[in-house]
Design a protein around this motif. Structure first.
Motif, mmCIF file in Angstrom:
data_model
loop_
_atom_site.group_PDB
_atom_site.id
_atom_site.type_symbol
_atom_site.label_atom_id
_atom_site.label_comp_id
_atom_site.label_asym_id
_atom_site.label_seq_id
_atom_site.Cartn_x
_atom_site.Cartn_y
_atom_site.Cartn_z
ATOM 1 N N UNK A 494 0.850 -1.184 0.000
ATOM 2 C CA UNK A 494 0.000 0.000 0.000
ATOM 3 C C UNK A 494 0.890 1.239 0.000
ATOM 4 N N UNK A 495 0.618 2.183 -0.946
ATOM 5 C CA UNK A 495 1.434 3.389 -1.010
ATOM 6 C C UNK A 495 0.818 4.502 -0.161
ATOM 7 N N UNK A 496 1.416 5.691 -0.223
ATOM 8 C CA UNK A 496 0.969 6.802 0.605
ATOM 9 C C UNK A 496 -0.399 7.320 0.264
ATOM 10 N N UNK A 497 -0.920 6.965 -0.919
ATOM 11 C CA UNK A 497 -2.265 7.402 -1.307
ATOM 12 C C UNK A 497 -3.305 6.322 -1.033
ATOM 13 N N UNK A 498 -2.911 5.284 -0.301
ATOM 14 C CA UNK A 498 -3.787 4.161 0.023
ATOM 15 C C UNK A 498 -4.100 3.289 -1.190
ATOM 16 N N UNK A 499 -3.314 3.427 -2.261
ATOM 17 C CA UNK A 499 -3.495 2.565 -3.420
ATOM 18 C C UNK A 499 -2.792 1.237 -3.158
ATOM 19 N N UNK A 500 -3.527 0.145 -3.301
ATOM 20 C CA UNK A 500 -2.994 -1.186 -3.052
ATOM 21 C C UNK A 500 -2.540 -1.820 -4.366
ATOM 22 N N UNK A 501 -1.400 -2.508 -4.313
ATOM 23 C CA UNK A 501 -0.844 -3.157 -5.498
ATOM 24 C C UNK A 501 -0.475 -4.591 -5.163
ATOM 25 N N UNK A 502 -0.897 -5.508 -6.033
ATOM 26 C CA UNK A 502 -0.522 -6.919 -5.905
ATOM 27 C C UNK A 502 0.680 -7.180 -6.803
ATOM 28 N N UNK A 503 1.727 -7.768 -6.254
ATOM 29 C CA UNK A 503 2.866 -8.260 -7.018
ATOM 30 C C UNK A 503 2.999 -9.747 -6.734
ATOM 31 N N UNK A 504 2.748 -10.539 -7.780
ATOM 32 C CA UNK A 504 2.687 -11.988 -7.541
ATOM 33 C C UNK A 504 3.103 -12.740 -8.800
ATOM 34 N N UNK A 505 3.935 -13.759 -8.634
ATOM 35 C CA UNK A 505 4.337 -14.608 -9.761
ATOM 36 C C UNK A 505 3.516 -15.892 -9.762
ATOM 37 N N UNK A 506 2.928 -16.187 -10.928
ATOM 38 C CA UNK A 506 2.116 -17.389 -11.076
ATOM 39 C C UNK A 506 2.968 -18.636 -10.810
ATOM 40 N N UNK A 507 2.349 -19.637 -10.236
ATOM 41 C CA UNK A 507 3.029 -20.917 -10.042
ATOM 42 C C UNK A 507 2.996 -21.776 -11.298
ATOM 43 N N UNK A 508 2.123 -21.420 -12.243
ATOM 44 C CA UNK A 508 2.015 -22.193 -13.485
ATOM 45 C C UNK A 508 2.183 -21.274 -14.689
ATOM 46 N N UNK A 509 2.780 -21.834 -15.754
ATOM 47 C CA UNK A 509 2.783 -21.165 -17.045
ATOM 48 C C UNK A 509 1.437 -21.388 -17.719
ATOM 49 N N UNK A 510 1.160 -20.645 -18.775
ATOM 50 C CA UNK A 510 -0.058 -20.833 -19.561
ATOM 51 C C UNK A 510 0.330 -21.223 -20.973
ATOM 52 N N UNK A 511 -0.394 -22.168 -21.564
ATOM 53 C CA UNK A 511 -0.106 -22.560 -22.935
ATOM 54 C C UNK A 511 -0.555 -23.964 -23.225
ATOM 55 N N UNK A 512 -0.065 -24.497 -24.347
ATOM 56 C CA UNK A 512 -0.439 -25.847 -24.768
ATOM 57 C C UNK A 512 0.792 -26.684 -25.106
#
Length: 824
Positions: A494-512
């Motif tokens: 959460x920054x000084x303006x109360x804006x929340x940010x998610x930073x997250x790496x997926x455990x799975x790739x996407x594709x075929x």
């Protein structure tokens, strides 16, 4: 990892301070050295008058930006053989970067997408400050990595309009110096016009002042308009000579087609027009531009008047099945610098049908080059480098991301269309305080040579939502194969303006390829918060999904959370219960009358032009109906045309209202302020359209008589009757009788229907013995014995003709019930 091609990575200290700031501010891009090669051009090396023989392009030292035209710098090789010092550096800076055929080829026989960020510099009040521009180019040449056209107005892709004071080369020779077998989408920041009052003068590239006729020039007029000139045969619709735009234009072109270049009149030397005697030229080449669009490329600002340094481009290629044409779709300024979808007026979207033959021979699996060329003028010392940061590589990984915001309380879905920039949800984008909300970021892997790998989500969450963090998670990723993973609350900052940010790496790739799923949904739930006395406008927030081989972004739609209201909305069913509906009646309607009023709301209770939203539930189906308040009023009566609503939804009306059943319809209403009413219930009783039934006693018996009896009529021995039940159906009743027999013996008489007025023979003679012309609104059962006033001496009797053998005789009565006078 190593690659078998040359790259040029230069120290950013070689850039101007402004260019360095722009590079530092570039949106996250892929590693350019993995996918692009930069080489000196060879396609025009044998032409001594062609001055564009170097390549000023390089890759920034952070490996994220292609620097195509490097300020005002030029290679000394461009000046070799020049005898006149005035032509030094006339070529300006220009360059090209081409895809590596091992890692970033363009399969022209398949749909492709390119996503990139472009930077031209700011206009600074004059379009010359940051001319010339850049181009996205597709080209099909064996030595494609060393292809380049002319600089200056040629943008590194077009031909050189070689001109002397006594001659103009033909258009075929101009086209030969362009990049061959190519299609270009140009972003031209300077308007090269030679028919204005102050035209840009020709540019001299080589020669001596003493040899006037042998000096080589460019007439510098590729954007000269001439509306009287028709487009060449075979060019797409909306093809025009020249282009406009004070600070830029966008257009599609065929660089190597001789018909692209057209010799038109110049202002120089024309009668009655001010003439600069230093340049006695009367003809110059302009270019045909396809779907030209004016755009402030080098002087653009955001809604707050801040300079826009980086501009997003999405380019899509859709070939026809026969590989003769393709649809080029592009969106310019379709995203803001943070990755959010841009829905404002500075966005440009186009769809263009192009001739694939311009690329030479294209067959299934044709791998061609794609890349960027750029050029600067030499008119200003502050000219900015032309920069590109690439997010997606054609055919490597093709992905899409779509975000929806759902008000689960009001069953309302909101989203912005990334392909058009429009708000396609069709709602008013208003939610009430305390409404349950759901954010859904849907990531889709569409196709590619690789899975979408190492995906990191950076999601800025809209404000004024209290997010559900049960079980210490902010949300859940649900994969197509059924797997899921929680996003821990610890991933939120959460920054000084109360804006929340998610930073997250997926455990799975996407594709075929090796990945298990092609789709992932990030689900985040919360509740709308507004404790103020005014509505709150919630701004859209971006989400960027950065993989090692593709970057996609999206944004939430903006919406409004209305302040809490302390009044109530009351919905009343004005109809009698139950409502009767005749099954499959012709032109049957089901219009439900409603009445709305408020408790605790001051006048005007209902304001003119406000919207009232009805939600209708029936048999597991949900329907909606909206009305506009016609005038200020204390109460509001509306008639909801339920049958029309159901059928407009593509559902068979009578499948929801089957015969002889009672169905319950529940309606709630909500107003423009998000106030939701109580539920009103309507019971709909479905009755048959009409009914006609008959029931006859099983046996009719007659009295026993002596065989020598001479009675005319034999009376009934039991209380025989027939009943007819009808509903909305007049009727008539017919009966006939067979002969009475016992073996070979026959009774000497017939069955008759006898009344006080006449007698009708029924044996072997069908006859109507009763009827009712009335259509009853409820089921009515009629006794024929009562209707016809049967007595012991009337009704069904046996008529005796004489002596019969002493036996027990039997026969059959046949009753038939029919519509009365074909009344139905």
């Amino acid at each position: 990892m190593s690659f078998n091609f040359k790259t040029v990575i230069a120290a950013d200290a070689d850039l101007s301070s402004k260019d360095q700031e722009t590079v530092n501010a570039a949106p996250t891009g892929l590693l350019m050295s993995n996918y692009f090669t930069i080489k000196d051009p060879t396609n025009n090396s044998s032409d001594s008058s062609f001055r564009f023989k170097s390549n000023s392009a390089f890759i920034s030292d952070n490996n994220k930006v292609l620097v195509l035209a490097h300020g005002t710098k030029t290679n000394s090789a461009d000046n070799t053989g020049m005898f006149d010092g005035s032509v030094t550096n006339a070529t300006g800076s220009y360059g090209s970067a081409w895809s590596n055929m091992s890692t970033a080829f363009f399969d022209a026989s398949k749909p492709q997408t390119i996503s990139a960020w472009l930077s031209f510099g700011s206009g600074g009040g004059s379009e010359t400050i940051n001319g010339q521009g850049l181009a996205l180019v597709l080209q099909n040449n064996p030595n494609g990595s060393t292809q380049m056209g002319a600089g200056q107005q040629g943008l590194g892709v077009y031909g050189y309009d070689k001109t002397t004071k006594s001659s103009l080369i033909n258009s075929s020779d101009v086209a030969k110096t362009a990049i061959q077998n190519s299609i270009a989408l140009e972003f031209d920041t300077q308007h090269q016009e030679i028919m204005t009052d102050s035209p840009y003068p020709p540019i001299k590239y080589s020669g001596r002042e003493t040899l006037l006729t042998s000096e080589n020039y460019s007439m510098n007029g590729f954007d000269t308009k001439n509306s009287s000139v028709s487009a060449p045969s075979g060019f797409p619709d909306k093809t025009s000579l020249g282009s406009g735009g004070a600070f830029g234009h966008i257009a599609l072109t065929y660089p190597a087609n001789p018909n692209t270049y057209y010799a038109t009149n110049t202002q120089y030397g024309l009668t009655g027009v001010p003439t600069d005697t230093s340049y006695p030229f009367t003809k110059a080449y302009s270019m045909f531009h396809i779907h030209r669009r004016e755009a402030d490329l080098a002087d653009d600002t955001d809604p707050n008047k801040n300079p826009i340094v980086w501009h997003h481009l999405t380019f899509k290629w859709m070939p026809s099945d026969d590989l003769k044409t393709a649809t080029v779709s592009y969106s310019y300024n379709d995203k803001d610098i943070d990755g959010s979808i841009n829905t404002s007026s500075d966005r440009t979207d186009e769809n263009i049908t192009v001739d694939m033959g311009q690329l030479g021979t294209i067959t299934k699996g044709s791998k061609i080059y794609w890349g960027f060329t750029g050029a600067n003028n030499n008119l200003n010392s502050e000219v900015a480098s032309k920069l590109v940061s690439v997010e997606s590589i054609p055919d490597l990984v093709n992905t899409s991301v779509k975000t929806t915001l759902t008000d689960k309380t009001l069953n309302k879905v909101m989203y912005d269309d990334p392909d058009s920039g429009s708000s396609n949800d069709g709602t008013d984008r208003k939610v009430a305080a305390d409404d349950e909300l759901e954010l859904d970021y849907k990531l889709t892997y569409d196709s590619g040579r690789e899975d979408w790998q190492d995906i990191v989500a950076k999601i800025k969450l809209p404000k004024n939502i209290k997010y559900d963090t049960a079980n210490n998670s902010i949300g859940t990723i649900k994969y197509e194969n059924g797997d899921s993973e929680p996003i821990p609350s610890s991933a939120v900052t959460t920054d000084g303006t109360e804006l929340q940010t998610i930073n997250y790496q997926f455990l799975q790739n996407l594709g075929d390829k090796s990945a298990k799923s092609k789709i992932a949904d990030i689900i985040i739930n919360g509740v709308a918060v507004n404790d103020t006395k005014a509505d709150i406008a919630v701004e859209n927030q971006p989400a960027v999904f950065t993989g090692s081989n593709d970057i996609s972004s999206t944004s939430t739609p903006d919406f409004t959370i209305m302040y809490k209201k302390d009044w109530k909305l009351n919905l009343t069913n004005k109809m009698s219960d139950p409502i009767t509906l005749i099954y499959q009646q012709d032109n049957a309607t089901l219009n439900l009358d409603t009445n709305l009023d408020y408790t605790g709301k001051t006048s005007p209770n209902f304001a003119a032009n406000d919207k009232i939203h009805y939600q209708i539930s029936l048999e597991g189906h949900n329907f909606t109906y909206d009305v506009t308040v016609p005038a200020d009023s204390a109460s509001l009566s509306n008639e909801i045309p339920l049958r029309k609503i159901i059928e407009d939804a593509g559902i068979d009306f009578w499948s929801l209202f089957p015969n002889n059943e009672t169905q319950q319809v529940t309606i709630t209403a909500s107003d423009n302020d998000g106030i939701t009413s109580n539920s009103a219930t309507y019971n709909v009783q479905v009755e048959p359209n009409h009914l006609l039934q008959m029931n006859a006693d099983e046996y009719l018996q007659f009295q026993t008589i002596n065989y020598v009896s001479l009675k005319d009529y034999i009376k009934r021995a039991n209380d025989y009757d027939i009943t007819v039940t009808s509903y909305r159906n007049p009727w008539k009743l017919q009966v006939s009788a067979s002969e009475l027999t016992n073996g070979d013996a026959k009774f000497n008489g017939v069955l008759v229907n006898k009344s006080s007025d006449n007698t009708t023979v029924l044996t072997n003679n069908p006859a109507v013995i009763a009827s009712d012309a009335n259509s009853y609104d409820k089921e009515t059962t009629t006794s024929i014995a009562n209707l016809n006033n049967w007595t012991a001496d009337t009704g069904l009797l046996l008529k005796n003709y004489g002596l019969s053998s002493s036996k027990q005789y039997s026969g059959t009565l046949t009753w038939t019930i029919m519509d009365y006078n074909d009344s139905l």
